[in-house]
Design an enzyme around this catalytic site. Structure first.
Site, PDB file in Angstrom:
ATOM      1  N   LYS A  13       0.830  -1.214   0.000  1.00  0.00           N
ATOM      2  CA  LYS A  13       0.000   0.000   0.000  1.00  0.00           C
ATOM      3  C   LYS A  13       0.867   1.268   0.000  1.00  0.00           C
ATOM      4  CE  LYS A  13      -2.244  -1.038   3.824  1.00  0.00           C
ATOM      5  NZ  LYS A  13      -1.537  -2.293   4.174  1.00  0.00           N
ATOM      6  N   ARG A  88      -9.370   1.234   8.835  1.00  0.00           N
ATOM      7  CA  ARG A  88      -8.891  -0.088   9.236  1.00  0.00           C
ATOM      8  C   ARG A  88      -9.958  -0.856  10.002  1.00  0.00           C
ATOM      9  NH1 ARG A  88      -3.030   0.847   9.173  1.00  0.00           N
ATOM     10  NH2 ARG A  88      -1.915  -1.061   9.627  1.00  0.00           N
ATOM     11  N   ARG A 124      12.172  -6.181   5.423  1.00  0.00           N
ATOM     12  CA  ARG A 124      12.188  -4.821   4.900  1.00  0.00           C
ATOM     13  C   ARG A 124      12.779  -3.828   5.902  1.00  0.00           C
ATOM     14  NH1 ARG A 124       5.890  -2.531   4.963  1.00  0.00           N
ATOM     15  NH2 ARG A 124       5.803  -2.190   7.215  1.00  0.00           N
ATOM     16  N   ARG A 152      11.424  -1.621  11.501  1.00  0.00           N
ATOM     17  CA  ARG A 152      10.355  -1.222  12.414  1.00  0.00           C
ATOM     18  C   ARG A 152      10.178  -2.285  13.490  1.00  0.00           C
ATOM     19  NH1 ARG A 152       5.272   0.389   8.720  1.00  0.00           N
ATOM     20  NH2 ARG A 152       4.232  -0.647  10.439  1.00  0.00           N
ATOM     21  N   ARG A 163      -0.251  -8.653  13.796  1.00  0.00           N
ATOM     22  CA  ARG A 163      -0.800  -7.641  12.866  1.00  0.00           C
ATOM     23  C   ARG A 163      -1.673  -8.300  11.805  1.00  0.00           C
ATOM     24  NH1 ARG A 163       4.321  -4.862  10.822  1.00  0.00           N
ATOM     25  NH2 ARG A 163       2.947  -3.452   9.696  1.00  0.00           N
TER      26      ARG A 163
HETATM   27  P1  AMP Z   1       1.020   0.836   9.241  1.00  0.00           P
HETATM   28  O1  AMP Z   1       2.220   1.726   9.041  1.00  0.00           O
HETATM   29  O2  AMP Z   1      -0.134   1.213   8.380  1.00  0.00           O
HETATM   30  O3  AMP Z   1       1.394  -0.622   9.157  1.00  0.00           O
HETATM   31  O4  AMP Z   1       0.515   1.096  10.750  1.00  0.00           O
HETATM   32  C1  AMP Z   1       1.356   0.821  11.861  1.00  0.00           C
HETATM   33  C2  AMP Z   1       0.538   0.784  13.121  1.00  0.00           C
HETATM   34  O5  AMP Z   1      -0.080   2.055  13.363  1.00  0.00           O
HETATM   35  C3  AMP Z   1      -0.624  -0.213  13.131  1.00  0.00           C
HETATM   36  O6  AMP Z   1      -0.208  -1.540  13.442  1.00  0.00           O
HETATM   37  C4  AMP Z   1      -1.522   0.398  14.213  1.00  0.00           C
HETATM   38  O7  AMP Z   1      -0.996   0.166  15.497  1.00  0.00           O
HETATM   39  C5  AMP Z   1      -1.377   1.892  13.924  1.00  0.00           C
HETATM   40  N1  AMP Z   1      -2.386   2.353  12.931  1.00  0.00           N
HETATM   41  C6  AMP Z   1      -2.138   2.865  11.702  1.00  0.00           C
HETATM   42  N2  AMP Z   1      -3.279   3.202  11.087  1.00  0.00           N
HETATM   43  C7  AMP Z   1      -4.283   2.887  11.935  1.00  0.00           C
HETATM   44  C8  AMP Z   1      -5.700   2.982  11.871  1.00  0.00           C
HETATM   45  N3  AMP Z   1      -6.338   3.465  10.789  1.00  0.00           N
HETATM   46  N4  AMP Z   1      -6.422   2.556  12.951  1.00  0.00           N
HETATM   47  C9  AMP Z   1      -5.815   2.077  14.053  1.00  0.00           C
HETATM   48  N5  AMP Z   1      -4.476   1.952  14.179  1.00  0.00           N
HETATM   49  C10 AMP Z   1      -3.705   2.354  13.136  1.00  0.00           C
END
Ligand code: AMP
Length: 209
Positions: A13, A88, A124, A152, A163
């Site tokens: 994404k 989400r 990654r 990360r 996740r």
């Molecule tokens: P990502 O970078 O999109 O993988 O997001 C990393 C982390 O941020 C996720 O595992 C959640 O803990 C938090 N997060 C990001 N976007 C959301 C969202 N829309 N709703 C809830 N938590 C989020």
């Protein structure tokens, strides 16, 4: 153009979001990047969400909805936006419809098998400064902006499993949510990013005139 990107963590994404942003000249908005910045800057929000992100769980809906509301109402989003990582949950999807009725032109679901995303996430590196993503290799500095590359914390194997589970329970139902609104295109996220991008554009143009 208002685009939502859906798919498992590691489906691509972020990468497709950047390419789409350049192509349509609209901002790519990643809630994950915004939240990680808040953590790095040690803001009140950052302190609240640090542990949640580290453990791979979801930040409460009300917090994420309020940061997205503010962002998409801003001037930089007047021509549209690409949402990466939001919504989400169904509740977030419904909140988005309330903020901007008819707000989403198309939702792109990037379909990648579970085993593939586990390997991608564990292998990654992410740029601390510009959030660009690279495969683990000998480089330790971002070729784009010179920022440090790091793994990360939530890309560690044990957290990846959590996740994926969180995605399947909370986020996967959004595929049906957007399909039922006639806004969904499904694209295989396997292959080189440039090839995936061509398919994404082709599919978007079938739905959005
Ligand atoms: P990502 O970078 O999109 O993988 O997001 C990393 C982390 O941020 C996720 O595992 C959640 O803990 C938090 N997060 C990001 N976007 C959301 C969202 N829309 N709703 C809830 N938590 C989020």
């Amino acid at each position: 153009m208002r685009i939502v990107l859906l798919g498992l963590p590691g489906a691509g994404k972020g990468t497709q979001g950047v390419l789409l942003g350049e192509s349509y000249d609209i901002p790519q908005i990643s809630t994950g990047d915004m939240l990680r910045k808040a953590v790095a800057d040690e803001t009140a929000l950052g302190k609240q969400v640090k542990e949640i992100i580290r453990s791979g769980k979801l930040v409460p809906d009300d917090l994420v909805i309020s940061i997205i509301k503010e962002k998409i109402s801003g001037d930089e989003c007047r021509k549209g936006f690409i949402l990466d990582g939001f919504p989400r949950t169904i509740e977030q999807g419904e909140a988005l419809e309330k903020v901007l009725p008819g707000s989403v032109d198309v939702t792109v679901y990037l379909d990648v098998p579970r085993q593939e995303v586990v390997e991608r996430l564990a292998g990654r590196l992410t740029c601390r400064k510009c959030s660009a993503i690279y495969r683990k290799s000998d480089i330790s500095v971002c070729p784009v902006c010179g920022g440090d590359l790091y793994q990360r914390e939530d890309d560690q194997k044990s957290t990846i499993e959590r996740r994926i589970k969180v995605y399947e329970e909370n986020t996967a139902p959004l595929v049906e949510f957007y399909r039922s609104r006639g806004k969904l295109v499904e694209v295989s996220g396997l292959g080189e990013p440039g090839d995936v991008f061509e398919k994404v554009r082709e599919n978007i143009s079938k739905v959005v005139a």
